[in-house]
Design a protein around this motif. Structure first.
Motif, PDB file in Angstrom:
ATOM      1  N   TYR A 104       0.768  -1.335  -0.001  1.00  0.00           N
ATOM      2  CA  TYR A 104       0.140   0.095  -0.062  1.00  0.00           C
ATOM      3  C   TYR A 104       0.761   1.226   0.070  1.00  0.00           C
ATOM      4  O   TYR A 104       2.159   1.220   0.589  1.00  0.00           O
TER       5      TYR A 104
ATOM      6  N   GLY B 169      -4.262  -9.796   9.029  1.00  0.00           N
ATOM      7  CA  GLY B 169      -3.169  -8.833   8.634  1.00  0.00           C
ATOM      8  C   GLY B 169      -2.169  -9.414   7.551  1.00  0.00           C
ATOM      9  O   GLY B 169      -1.344  -9.148   7.291  1.00  0.00           O
ATOM     10  N   ALA B 170      -2.729 -10.731   7.361  1.00  0.00           N
ATOM     11  CA  ALA B 170      -1.622 -11.652   6.560  1.00  0.00           C
ATOM     12  C   ALA B 170      -1.871 -11.302   5.128  1.00  0.00           C
ATOM     13  O   ALA B 170      -0.911 -11.424   4.392  1.00  0.00           O
ATOM     14  N   GLY B 171      -2.930 -10.514   4.726  1.00  0.00           N
ATOM     15  CA  GLY B 171      -2.938  -9.990   3.357  1.00  0.00           C
ATOM     16  C   GLY B 171      -4.113 -10.704   2.559  1.00  0.00           C
ATOM     17  O   GLY B 171      -4.230 -10.550   1.487  1.00  0.00           O
ATOM     18  N   LYS B 172      -4.983 -11.298   3.245  1.00  0.00           N
ATOM     19  CA  LYS B 172      -6.200 -11.927   2.325  1.00  0.00           C
ATOM     20  C   LYS B 172      -6.931 -10.832   1.737  1.00  0.00           C
ATOM     21  O   LYS B 172      -7.107 -11.342   0.808  1.00  0.00           O
ATOM     22  N   SER B 173      -7.558 -10.212   2.654  1.00  0.00           N
ATOM     23  CA  SER B 173      -8.455  -9.128   1.835  1.00  0.00           C
ATOM     24  C   SER B 173      -7.773  -8.264   0.860  1.00  0.00           C
ATOM     25  O   SER B 173      -8.175  -7.802  -0.467  1.00  0.00           O
ATOM     26  N   THR B 174      -6.506  -8.107   0.810  1.00  0.00           N
ATOM     27  CA  THR B 174      -5.551  -7.446  -0.251  1.00  0.00           C
ATOM     28  C   THR B 174      -5.492  -8.477  -1.437  1.00  0.00           C
ATOM     29  O   THR B 174      -5.749  -7.919  -2.385  1.00  0.00           O
TER      30      THR B 174
HETATM   31  N1  ADP Z   1      -5.511   0.429   2.759  1.00  0.00           N
HETATM   32  C1  ADP Z   1      -4.439   0.403   3.334  1.00  0.00           C
HETATM   33  N2  ADP Z   1      -3.552   1.138   3.405  1.00  0.00           N
HETATM   34  C2  ADP Z   1      -2.085   0.685   4.018  1.00  0.00           C
HETATM   35  N3  ADP Z   1      -2.132  -0.408   4.756  1.00  0.00           N
HETATM   36  C3  ADP Z   1      -3.153  -1.497   4.553  1.00  0.00           C
HETATM   37  C4  ADP Z   1      -4.441  -0.971   3.750  1.00  0.00           C
HETATM   38  N4  ADP Z   1      -5.218  -2.188   3.943  1.00  0.00           N
HETATM   39  C5  ADP Z   1      -4.470  -3.028   4.487  1.00  0.00           C
HETATM   40  N5  ADP Z   1      -3.309  -2.485   4.963  1.00  0.00           N
HETATM   41  C6  ADP Z   1      -2.211  -3.663   5.585  1.00  0.00           C
HETATM   42  O1  ADP Z   1      -1.915  -4.521   4.459  1.00  0.00           O
HETATM   43  C7  ADP Z   1      -1.791  -5.775   5.591  1.00  0.00           C
HETATM   44  C8  ADP Z   1      -2.643  -6.869   4.881  1.00  0.00           C
HETATM   45  O2  ADP Z   1      -4.051  -6.412   5.105  1.00  0.00           O
HETATM   46  P1  ADP Z   1      -5.415  -7.318   4.788  1.00  0.00           P
HETATM   47  O3  ADP Z   1      -5.094  -7.869   3.424  1.00  0.00           O
HETATM   48  O4  ADP Z   1      -6.509  -6.473   5.086  1.00  0.00           O
HETATM   49  O5  ADP Z   1      -5.401  -8.628   5.902  1.00  0.00           O
HETATM   50  P2  ADP Z   1      -6.347  -9.474   5.981  1.00  0.00           P
HETATM   51  O6  ADP Z   1      -7.519  -9.545   5.175  1.00  0.00           O
HETATM   52  O7  ADP Z   1      -5.483 -10.952   5.971  1.00  0.00           O
HETATM   53  O8  ADP Z   1      -6.659  -9.448   7.626  1.00  0.00           O
HETATM   54  C9  ADP Z   1      -2.036  -5.183   6.809  1.00  0.00           C
HETATM   55  O9  ADP Z   1      -0.908  -5.394   7.533  1.00  0.00           O
HETATM   56  C10 ADP Z   1      -2.624  -4.171   6.786  1.00  0.00           C
HETATM   57  O10 ADP Z   1      -2.329  -3.186   7.988  1.00  0.00           O
END
Ligand code: ADP
Ligand code: MG
Length: 581
Positions: free
Chosen positions: A354, A381-386
């Motif tokens: 990000y 925080g593993a990056g699943k939603s990402t």
């Molecule tokens: N919009 C954003 N801006 C900056 N960092 C982000 C954003 N969204 C998520 N993150 C970071 O990216 C990492 C992965 O997030 P995310 O994919 O939401 O994790 P999960 O869905 O596995 O819980 C986390 O460390 C989170 O803090």
């Protein structure tokens, strides 16, 4: 000289604004100008008839009693409707321009980069629509009204004065503009303070929005005093910055008062001398005073115009900053539209961070074959939603590739890519409309039967019991419903869409075990027909998946079927152990 550069930038900006937004409404402004010309002609007529009437009076001419009143009434009858016509024509033109501008700004924001919408608090954009548009409307109206009316009226007055006494007029024309320099300086000061004031207004809107949206948390933690303090600090700062703008503005009128008074004093000294010397008649002197009297408010309006226009330009600067910002994630020129995909999804050693943050994905590799159900598990925080965000191309991988049916998502049109994906996001967002409509949004032109089938599969049997049933309003963000109900509506919306790839981001986390079991069954029915990627915390919900990927800090740590992973005895097996005990 920074001021000169600022002035030329300002000039470019205003001509661009006029070209983009006001010129298309030229017809209305031309009509307004026509009315303004009528008004100016009448102004000339007033001075003339006043001068004649004064001389008639002095000479005992009876026309002062009948002809002068008739002419004056006739002038009024022309001028009053022209006034109305001018205002209305300009109002129409400006309102139309503002609507077009709002449409363009909104389309650009909602159609542009997702990342941009994420970095600023939403209140700041809302504030642009509320505050900046008001400033622009004011400025455009004043320009449209004053430039035509004031300029033409002043020209008419000057023409009359030149005809009557050119020497006097020349003296006035030289002295007046010099006196106006400070007014322009004041206008620049208004622009500078206005810029900061509007930015702060946006921040304040964001603070207020947050307080109201988070009302439940505010009350639960007794944060009223904290919120009061935050809001109060915002109000005080708003007043302080606004006072700066008002102070600069407040100086304009008194200043013009002084200029006007000095002009009148000088006029009597100079013109009195001319009249006493017999160079002009008393009537002509009175006519000139009348002309100045008519022109003065217009000069004053032009003087304050600068300040208003500067505020409008500050707003235009902020709006153009949005309109001009290059799009980061956009369709490539000639990006092809893929039709209906079979539903193969691949991540090839994808890296992504990000903006301004540490890497969220560090070489993520996974694959889902058409019709497979694939689960992604791992700590938060593993990056699943990402992973989902990158598949939808809300953001772009910095390295590696994300593919659908073998096409790199960067090569295909975003509309066709997203038409192949149906998402239930982690927040299960609902729009403030009815339940029926919220589900129907998943598929344009969905029939009632299709909606009912999707709702059935999503275990939405609570709907008929709600007051209003299918037409029950869900409230802002769906707040009239429980978390589990919201998730089931969001799931129905994704199911009614016929997309070959279904993405579920902790979509059943708030459900009771009975509803969840029913949904599991419905999803099992999709096996072979759609690719389903499930992110879940409750491992019981993923054990039947064809393949399970265990993610940890941005990469896949383990992959395989439930039985494989149990046999492996690694992170997955430990998580299962943990959830059982
Ligand atoms: N919009 C954003 N801006 C900056 N960092 C982000 C954003 N969204 C998520 N993150 C970071 O990216 C990492 C992965 O997030 P995310 O994919 O939401 O994790 P999960 O869905 O596995 O819980 C986390 O460390 C989170 O803090
Ligand atoms: Mg998540």
């Amino acid at each position: 000289m920074p001021d000169a550069r600022g002035a030329s930038r300002q000039k470019r900006l205003s001509s661009r604004f006029v070209r983009d937004w006001l010129k298309p409404q030229l017809g209305w402004f031309a009509l307004g100008t026509l009315f303004a010309a009528l008004m100016a002609t009448c102004a000339f007529g007033y001075s003339y008839i006043i001068s004649l009437a004064t001389d008639w009076l002095k000479d005992g001419d009876l026309r002062v009693m009948w002809l002068a009143p008739i002419v004056i009434v006739a002038l009024v009858l022309v001028r009053a409707p022209a006034m109305y016509g001018q205002t209305q024509a300009n109002n129409h033109g400006v309102q139309k321009a503002v609507v077009k501008l709002q449409e363009a700004l909104f389309a650009r924001l909602i159609g542009g980069d997702f990342a941009r919408l994420q970095v600023k608090a939403s209140g700041e954009y809302v504030s642009q629509f509320a505050n900046d548009m008001v400033l622009i409307r004011e400025a455009a109206l004043r320009v449209a009204t004053n430039l035509a009316k004031s300029t033409l009226t002043i020209l008419a007055a000057v023409a009359y004065m030149l005809m009557t006494d050119w020497l006097l007029t020349v003296v006035l024309l030289v002295v007046y503009p010099i006196a106006f320099m400070p007014v322009i300086q004041l206008g620049n000061r208004v622009r500078k303070s206005s810029q900061r004031a509007q930015e702060q207004a946006g921040e304040l809107t964001a603070v207020l929005n947050e307080a109201f949206q988070g009302a439940r948390t505010v009350k639960a933690f007794g944060l009223e005093a904290y919120q009061n303090a935050r809001a109060s600090a915002g109000f005080v700062e708003r007043a302080r910055l606004y006072m700066k703008v008002l102070r600069a503005k407040a100086m304009v009128d008194p200043f013009l008062e002084v200029v006007g008074g000095l002009a009148l004093a000088g006029l009597f000294a100079f013109a009195g001398w001319r009249a006493l010397a017999g160079d002009i008649t008393v009537g002509e002197l009175v006519g000139i005073i009348a002309a100045i009297g008519i022109a003065s408010p217009e000069v004053r309006a032009l003087g304050t115009l600068n300040a208003v226009v500067n505020e409008g330009l500050a707003a235009a600067t902020r709006i153009y900053a949005v309109l001009d910002e290059p799009q980061g994630v956009a369709d490539k020129p000639g990006a092809k539209a893929i039709g209906r995909a079979t539903g193969r999804v691949q991540f090839e050693t994808v890296r992504f961070s990000y903006p301004g943050a540490d890497p969220a994905l560090k070489g993520l590799a996974l694959e889902a074959l058409p019709g497979q159900t694939v689960a992604v598990v791992g700590p938060s925080g593993a990056g699943k939603s990402t992973l989902f965000s990158l598949l939808m191309r809300l953001y772009e991988a910095s390295d590696g590739a994300v593919r659908i049916d073998g096409h790199d998502v960067r090569d295909v049109s975003m509309a066709s890519l997203r038409a192949n994906l149906a998402l239930v996001s982690q927040d299960a967002f609902l729009f403030d409309t009815t339940i029926l409509e919220n589900i129907a949004l998943g598929r344009p032109g969905a029939t009632e039967a299709q909606i009912r089938i999707a709702a059935e599969a999503a275990a939405c049997d609570f709907i008929p019991a709600l007051p209003g049933g299918w037409n029950a309003p869900v409230g802002e963000g769906g707040r009239n419903l429980s978390g589990g109900q919201r998730q089931r509506i969001a799931l129905a919306r994704a199911l009614v869409s016929d997309a070959p790839v279904l993405l579920l981001d902790e979509a059943t986390s708030a459900l009771d075990s009975e509803s969840e079991a029913r949904i599991q069954q419905a999803l099992a029915g999709l096996a072979g027909k759609r690719t389903v990627i499930v992110i879940a915390h409750r491992l019981a919900t993923v054990r039947r998946a064809d393949r399970i990927f265990v993610m940890d800090s941005g990469a896949v740590a383990e992959a395989g079927s439930h039985d494989d992973l149990m046999a492996l005895g690694g992170a997955y097996a430990r998580m299962v152990q943990h959830q059982l005990t």
